[in-house]
Design a protein around this motif. Structure first.
Motif, PDB file in Angstrom:
ATOM      1  N   GLY A 124      36.533  38.909  37.668  1.00  0.00           N
ATOM      2  CA  GLY A 124      35.654  40.077  37.641  1.00  0.00           C
ATOM      3  C   GLY A 124      35.721  40.921  38.897  1.00  0.00           C
ATOM      4  O   GLY A 124      34.821  41.717  39.153  1.00  0.00           O
ATOM      5  N   VAL A 125      36.758  40.775  39.694  1.00  0.00           N
ATOM      6  CA  VAL A 125      36.913  41.545  40.923  1.00  0.00           C
ATOM      7  C   VAL A 125      37.700  42.807  40.605  1.00  0.00           C
ATOM      8  O   VAL A 125      38.750  42.745  39.962  1.00  0.00           O
ATOM      9  N   LYS A 126      37.187  43.973  41.041  1.00  0.00           N
ATOM     10  CA  LYS A 126      37.937  45.216  40.865  1.00  0.00           C
ATOM     11  C   LYS A 126      39.053  45.251  41.904  1.00  0.00           C
ATOM     12  O   LYS A 126      38.795  45.143  43.106  1.00  0.00           O
ATOM     13  N   LEU A 127      40.283  45.386  41.444  1.00  0.00           N
ATOM     14  CA  LEU A 127      41.421  45.290  42.350  1.00  0.00           C
ATOM     15  C   LEU A 127      41.477  46.436  43.352  1.00  0.00           C
ATOM     16  O   LEU A 127      41.906  46.245  44.487  1.00  0.00           O
ATOM     17  N   SER A 128      41.036  47.623  42.951  1.00  0.00           N
ATOM     18  CA  SER A 128      41.068  48.747  43.886  1.00  0.00           C
ATOM     19  C   SER A 128      40.112  48.504  45.052  1.00  0.00           C
ATOM     20  O   SER A 128      40.449  48.776  46.215  1.00  0.00           O
ATOM     21  N   ASP A 170      34.814  33.938  50.927  1.00  0.00           N
ATOM     22  CA  ASP A 170      33.604  34.495  51.537  1.00  0.00           C
ATOM     23  C   ASP A 170      33.182  35.798  50.876  1.00  0.00           C
ATOM     24  O   ASP A 170      31.992  36.035  50.634  1.00  0.00           O
ATOM     25  N   THR A 171      34.145  36.659  50.583  1.00  0.00           N
ATOM     26  CA  THR A 171      33.829  37.977  50.032  1.00  0.00           C
ATOM     27  C   THR A 171      33.424  37.904  48.569  1.00  0.00           C
ATOM     28  O   THR A 171      32.499  38.591  48.147  1.00  0.00           O
ATOM     29  N   TRP A 172      34.105  37.081  47.783  1.00  0.00           N
ATOM     30  CA  TRP A 172      33.808  36.954  46.358  1.00  0.00           C
ATOM     31  C   TRP A 172      33.456  35.500  46.070  1.00  0.00           C
ATOM     32  O   TRP A 172      34.344  34.667  45.819  1.00  0.00           O
ATOM     33  N   PRO A 173      32.172  35.157  46.057  1.00  0.00           N
ATOM     34  CA  PRO A 173      31.778  33.749  45.843  1.00  0.00           C
ATOM     35  C   PRO A 173      32.097  33.236  44.438  1.00  0.00           C
ATOM     36  O   PRO A 173      32.092  32.031  44.217  1.00  0.00           O
ATOM     37  N   ASP A 174      32.382  34.141  43.494  1.00  0.00           N
ATOM     38  CA  ASP A 174      32.742  33.709  42.141  1.00  0.00           C
ATOM     39  C   ASP A 174      34.108  33.026  42.100  1.00  0.00           C
ATOM     40  O   ASP A 174      34.431  32.345  41.136  1.00  0.00           O
ATOM     41  N   VAL A 175      34.921  33.251  43.130  1.00  0.00           N
ATOM     42  CA  VAL A 175      36.269  32.668  43.170  1.00  0.00           C
ATOM     43  C   VAL A 175      36.199  31.346  43.938  1.00  0.00           C
ATOM     44  O   VAL A 175      36.039  31.343  45.157  1.00  0.00           O
TER      45      VAL A 175
END
Length: 192
Positions: A124-128, A170-175
């Motif tokens: 669910g991370v926007k690549l841009s 750290d930036t995306w805790p879903d990963v």
């Protein structure tokens, strides 16, 4: 004067949608057989003979295999529900993509290298947005590009492969860290 050629009328299978002559090469030939016997007997005369000889055998087999305990309603718990399988053209089954992030370092011109990150979009991370954050964090150029499999990936200039794992978690805790892999010497190696 010569007669105009008339267009050929093609009979399409009501089950798989292929022309009836090509049903046997399609993904669901067993499902197509009853339809072919009823609607196109001239194309498959051996199916009619086979169905006539096997009809009595099938009825007796069904009677022997069924019993009172097998009969459960649609809400019966003895039959597990299977989710429908998605099929691609040609009868291939579509596989679900594993949720994993793959980090690969590609070397170019001896000392220059590019770190490629694939699979962030599955979480669910926007690549841009991710490429902008990576570019700012590591003070390098980062861009979203189409990979060899026509899927988007992030290319970051420089060798940041080992620093990037901590930044992603750290930036995306879903990963989760267990879903991040390196590709080293052509082998997929887990980070954790």
């Amino acid at each position: 004067m010569a007669e105009k050629p008339q267009p050929v009328k093609v009979l399409y299978c009501g089950v798989c949608g292929l022309p009836a002559e090509y049903c046997e090469f399609g993904p669901d030939f067993e499902k197509c057989k009853p339809w072919l016997i009823q609607n196109a007997p001239q194309l498959y005369p051996d199916l009619i003979q086979e169905s006539n000889s096997n009809a009595a055998d099938r009825v007796s087999d069904q009677l022997q295999s069924s019993s009172i305990t097998d009969v459960t309603g649609p809400s019966g718990s003895s039959v597990p529900k299977q989710e429908p399988v998605k099929r691609l053209p040609g009868g291939k089954i579509k596989k679900k993509e594993k949720q994993e992030v793959i980090i690969e370092k590609v070397t170019r011109n001896k000392r220059k290298s590019i770190t490629t990150i694939k699979g962030l979009e599955l979480f669910g991370v926007k690549l841009s947005d991710a490429s902008k954050k990576l570019g700012k964090k590591f003070a390098t150029g980062a861009s979203v590009v189409k990979g060899p499999t026509e899927k988007d990936q992030i290319d970051v200039q420089g060798d940041i492969a080992y620093d990037i794992v901590e930044f992603i978690t750290d930036t995306w805790p879903d990963v989760p860290e267990s879903a991040i892999y390196f590709i080293e010497d052509g082998k997929k190696v887990p980070v954790a």
